[in-house]
Enzyme design. Structure first.
Site, mmCIF file in Angstrom:
data_model
loop_
_atom_site.group_PDB
_atom_site.id
_atom_site.type_symbol
_atom_site.label_atom_id
_atom_site.label_comp_id
_atom_site.label_asym_id
_atom_site.label_seq_id
_atom_site.Cartn_x
_atom_site.Cartn_y
_atom_site.Cartn_z
ATOM 1 N N HIS A 66 54.901 -1.282 57.087
ATOM 2 C CA HIS A 66 53.494 -1.082 57.433
ATOM 3 C C HIS A 66 52.639 -2.025 56.597
ATOM 4 C CE1 HIS A 66 54.066 1.504 53.956
ATOM 5 N NE2 HIS A 66 52.752 1.666 53.834
ATOM 6 N N HIS B 75 50.107 -1.837 54.412
ATOM 7 C CA HIS B 75 49.324 -1.464 53.235
ATOM 8 C C HIS B 75 49.519 -2.483 52.120
ATOM 9 C CE1 HIS B 75 48.588 3.081 54.139
ATOM 10 N NE2 HIS B 75 47.751 2.286 54.787
ATOM 11 N N ASP C 98 50.405 -2.400 49.182
ATOM 12 C CA ASP C 98 51.564 -2.308 48.297
ATOM 13 C C ASP C 98 52.882 -2.616 49.006
ATOM 14 O OD1 ASP C 98 51.129 0.064 49.736
ATOM 15 O OD2 ASP C 98 52.161 1.300 48.262
ATOM 16 N N HIS C 99 52.844 -2.981 50.292
ATOM 17 C CA HIS C 99 54.075 -3.243 51.036
ATOM 18 C C HIS C 99 54.159 -4.640 51.659
ATOM 19 C CE1 HIS C 99 56.023 0.760 51.019
ATOM 20 N NE2 HIS C 99 54.809 1.090 50.621
#
Length: 177
Positions: free
Chosen positions: A80, A82, A84-85
């Site tokens: 996904h 976000h 942090d990814h």
């Protein structure tokens, strides 16, 4: 009471062998939504896939490259978009030439200025758009995309057939519901 297992032994920048086909490098971005840090997973040997390269941190990029030294990263898979990814996908592609797979972010509500995703990586654009049921293969590994909208509208999990393992991104977190 749910018995959350919060014990995990790791060192930032180090690569841990989780199973025969899975290695993990944890990003140094601890916080309320990342727990001790975002887990980046390396799948396979020789020609490998990287799942969720993580936040755009130079030291994390170097740790992933060190963990895969002598190997070829062929595919970068994003669960996904976000912050942090997915942000490290672009710099990792620039260093390796790997293909970025993912489901594009939905822009529901964007026309009227309503933001429906918190802390999103607005620059994320996969070059290979994947949907549930699609397969990404490498030598000795098979990953199947599993559509799991909920955490985000574009959330995808990845099932590793050879080890009956599921990479859930943040759809399932081991320390909270």
């Amino acid at each position: 009471m749910i018995p959350f297992v919060k014990d995990i032994t790791f060192e930032y920048g180090a690569c841990d062998q989780v199973s025969p086909l899975i290695r993990r490098v944890v990003a140094n971005n601890p916080g309320p939504f990342t727990f001790l840090g975002t887990g980046t997973y390396i799948i396979g040997k020789g020609q490998v896939a990287v799942i969720d390269p993580g936040p755009d941190l130079d030291d994390h990029l170097e740790a992933i490259l060190a963990a895969t030294a002598g190997e070829t990263i062929t595919d970068i898979l994003i669960t996904h978009h976000h912050a942090d990814h997915s942000p490290l996908a672009g710099p990792l592609k620039a260093r390796t030439g790997a293909r970025i797979h993912g489901c594009p972010p939905s822009r529901i509500g964007a026309a009227d200025g309503v933001v429906v995703e918190a802390d999103e990586d607005e620059s994320f654009r996969p070059e290979i758009v994947i949907r549930g049921g699609e397969i990404i293969r490498g030598p000795g590994w098979t990953l199947e995309a599993v559509a799991t909208p909920g955490h985000t509208l574009n959330h995808i999990c990845f099932a590793l057939h050879e080890e009956n393992a599921l990479f859930s991104g943040d759809h399932i977190m081991g320390w909270s519901t």
